[in-house]
Write a protein that holds these residues in place. Structure first.
Motif, mmCIF file in Angstrom:
data_model
loop_
_atom_site.group_PDB
_atom_site.id
_atom_site.type_symbol
_atom_site.label_atom_id
_atom_site.label_comp_id
_atom_site.label_asym_id
_atom_site.label_seq_id
_atom_site.Cartn_x
_atom_site.Cartn_y
_atom_site.Cartn_z
ATOM 1 N N ALA A 26 0.817 -1.214 0.000
ATOM 2 C CA ALA A 26 0.000 0.000 0.000
ATOM 3 C C ALA A 26 0.855 1.272 0.000
ATOM 4 O O ALA A 26 0.491 2.279 -0.594
ATOM 5 N N GLY A 27 1.999 1.242 0.651
ATOM 6 C CA GLY A 27 2.845 2.434 0.718
ATOM 7 C C GLY A 27 4.049 2.368 -0.186
ATOM 8 O O GLY A 27 5.053 3.052 0.035
ATOM 9 N N PHE A 28 3.969 1.581 -1.244
ATOM 10 C CA PHE A 28 5.120 1.333 -2.104
ATOM 11 C C PHE A 28 5.457 2.513 -3.014
ATOM 12 O O PHE A 28 6.568 2.596 -3.536
ATOM 13 N N GLY A 29 4.510 3.412 -3.244
ATOM 14 C CA GLY A 29 4.761 4.565 -4.111
ATOM 15 C C GLY A 29 3.725 5.631 -3.886
ATOM 16 O O GLY A 29 2.883 5.537 -2.986
ATOM 17 N N ARG A 30 3.772 6.676 -4.710
ATOM 18 C CA ARG A 30 2.812 7.783 -4.617
ATOM 19 C C ARG A 30 2.015 7.833 -5.915
ATOM 20 O O ARG A 30 2.368 8.560 -6.842
ATOM 21 N N PRO A 31 0.930 7.074 -6.000
ATOM 22 C CA PRO A 31 0.185 7.024 -7.259
ATOM 23 C C PRO A 31 -0.533 8.317 -7.616
ATOM 24 O O PRO A 31 -0.752 8.600 -8.793
ATOM 25 N N GLU A 32 -0.900 9.127 -6.612
ATOM 26 C CA GLU A 32 -1.596 10.376 -6.912
ATOM 27 C C GLU A 32 -0.667 11.325 -7.669
ATOM 28 O O GLU A 32 0.447 11.603 -7.246
ATOM 29 N N GLY A 33 -1.138 11.803 -8.804
ATOM 30 C CA GLY A 33 -0.340 12.738 -9.600
ATOM 31 C C GLY A 33 0.795 12.077 -10.359
ATOM 32 O O GLY A 33 1.696 12.760 -10.872
ATOM 33 N N PHE A 34 0.744 10.742 -10.487
ATOM 34 C CA PHE A 34 1.830 9.982 -11.119
ATOM 35 C C PHE A 34 2.086 10.432 -12.553
ATOM 36 O O PHE A 34 3.236 10.658 -12.959
ATOM 37 N N LEU A 35 1.030 10.581 -13.346
ATOM 38 C CA LEU A 35 1.204 10.922 -14.763
ATOM 39 C C LEU A 35 1.797 12.311 -14.944
ATOM 40 O O LEU A 35 2.695 12.511 -15.765
ATOM 41 N N ALA A 36 1.303 13.272 -14.183
ATOM 42 C CA ALA A 36 1.832 14.639 -14.294
ATOM 43 C C ALA A 36 3.309 14.672 -13.910
ATOM 44 O O ALA A 36 4.112 15.369 -14.557
ATOM 45 N N ARG A 37 3.686 13.910 -12.886
ATOM 46 C CA ARG A 37 5.093 13.866 -12.491
ATOM 47 C C ARG A 37 5.950 13.244 -13.585
ATOM 48 O O ARG A 37 7.082 13.670 -13.825
ATOM 49 N N GLN A 38 5.419 12.226 -14.260
ATOM 50 C CA GLN A 38 6.165 11.597 -15.346
ATOM 51 C C GLN A 38 6.400 12.579 -16.498
ATOM 52 O O GLN A 38 7.494 12.639 -17.060
ATOM 53 N N VAL A 39 5.377 13.345 -16.847
ATOM 54 C CA VAL A 39 5.516 14.344 -17.916
ATOM 55 C C VAL A 39 6.624 15.331 -17.561
ATOM 56 O O VAL A 39 7.502 15.647 -18.377
ATOM 57 N N ASN A 40 6.620 15.820 -16.328
ATOM 58 C CA ASN A 40 7.618 16.795 -15.893
ATOM 59 C C ASN A 40 9.014 16.175 -15.807
ATOM 60 O O ASN A 40 10.009 16.810 -16.170
ATOM 61 N N ARG A 41 9.063 14.948 -15.311
ATOM 62 C CA ARG A 41 10.361 14.286 -15.145
ATOM 63 C C ARG A 41 11.088 14.147 -16.473
ATOM 64 O O ARG A 41 12.279 14.449 -16.582
ATOM 65 N N TRP A 42 10.372 13.670 -17.502
ATOM 66 C CA TRP A 42 11.051 13.404 -18.757
ATOM 67 C C TRP A 42 11.307 14.682 -19.538
ATOM 68 O O TRP A 42 12.238 14.728 -20.362
ATOM 69 N N LYS A 43 10.557 15.738 -19.257
ATOM 70 C CA LYS A 43 10.874 17.048 -19.833
ATOM 71 C C LYS A 43 12.218 17.542 -19.288
ATOM 72 O O LYS A 43 13.089 18.006 -20.035
#
Length: 342
Positions: free
Chosen positions: A154-171
């Protein structure tokens, strides 16, 4: 590789003293060979002459623990032991750096082949290749159906906002390694940032799911999913999309370093992969174009980084010269995906 007494990064004398505490009955003189190395986590095959195990540790000298978190890999595989996702049986995690100079873990050795190149399956019929690629898709669906909380993640990651973070990360990643103007990167990022969809139900994300990150036995059964170093909780459709884009990259044939097993006769087409996954999943694929575009952006950023290092003389070995040629086609493919899957 032949077995050695002390391959780089593995002190067999200290490992021999510790191993019986993790694997009852283990003992005797140990020998080992490095079976996967480089900038990824190091993987060794270790034997006492009677039994054989796999030991995983971070790259030698690597200090960024979050990128090579042994406890993270170990935890996700241990959690999946009793699910429909085949993973190696884990024995123990050692976080005492006095043993090998870094945290490491021990797991069972699974007999199987990680098919990567077309030549690896040259002896297989198209029918056998199809069976293997179907199992690849079905296993991904099984992974994405696992309830993280039910297996202790259950606490393995932060799924909330995952996609937006991915967009920013790869930018940030592609901006940090540019050697040239990439207007398609700017346009793709703009469209991705403006179209982040409501996320699919959170699940376990492998992070680098493809045929050479699973083991297939002599009966064409998928017997283990390996290389969990990128695993997290997030939107599982990113795994499906990345697998599709790996296939597109293989079709481009830009470098001998690119895995191209998906190009052989019998391997499921992109359409067939999507249809098979959809039949076995309850997830909404109506925004799949976004996910494929994001995966294209991610791979383009990774390849641009490799191209950057090649241009600056920082790569070792052959085959890197053509890597940069794939970046713009990947970006353009990503832009098309936003329309193709609508």
């Amino acid at each position: 590789m032949t077995a050695a007494q002390n391959p780089a990064g593995l002190d067999l004398r200290r490992l021999r003293q510790w191993l019986p505490t993790a694997v009852p009955g283990a003992g005797g003189e140990l020998s080992a060979k490095l079976i996967a190395g480089g900038k990824s986590n190091l993987t060794y095959e270790v034997t006492d002459g009677t039994s054989t195990w796999i030991v995983r540790r971070p790259p030698i000298g690597h200090v960024l623990a979050t990128a090579h978190d042994m406890a993270r890999e170990y935890r996700v595989m241990a959690a999946l032991q009793d699910t429909d996702v085949p993973v190696p049986r884990t024995h123990a995690l050692c976080e005492d750096t006095a043993i090998l100079g870094a945290p490491f873990y021990v797991m069972e050795r699974v007999e199987g082949i990680p098919y990567r190149y077309a030549g690896d399956v040259a002896g297989l019929t198209p029918e056998r290749v199809r069976v293997i690629s179907e199992a690849l898709v079905d296993t991904l669906g099984a992974l994405h159906s696992v309830d993280p909380a039910a297996v202790g993640l259950a606490g393995f990651g932060r799924p909330e906002g995952f996609l937006a973070r991915q967009v920013n990360r790869w930018k940030k990643q592609i901006d940090a390694s540019r050697t040239r103007d990439l207007p398609a990167a700017d346009e793709l990022h703009k469209q991705l940032a403006a179209r982040v969809p409501t996320e699919s139900a959170a699940g376990i994300v492998h992070g680098d799911y493809r045929l050479d990150n699973v083991l297939v036995d002599a009966q064409d059964r998928l017997v283990a999913v390996i290389d969990w170093e990128m695993a997290t909780l997030g939107d599982p459709l990113t795994d499906l999309a990345l697998m599709l884009v790996y296939g597109r990259l293989a079709d481009a044939s830009v470098s001998d370093l690119i895995a191209d097993v998906s190009t052989v006769p019998g391997f499921l087409s992109e359409k067939e992969i999507v249809e098979r996954y959809s039949r076995g999943s309850r997830r909404d694929l109506s925004e799949l174009g976004f996910y494929v575009a994001l995966a294209s952006f991610k791979l383009a950023a990774i390849l641009e980084g490799i191209h950057f290092r090649h241009v600056h003389g920082q790569t070792v070995g052959e085959g890197f010269a053509g890597i940069g040629d794939a970046v713009v086609p990947l970006l353009e493919s990503g832009l098309r995906s936003l329309q193709e899957y609508r």
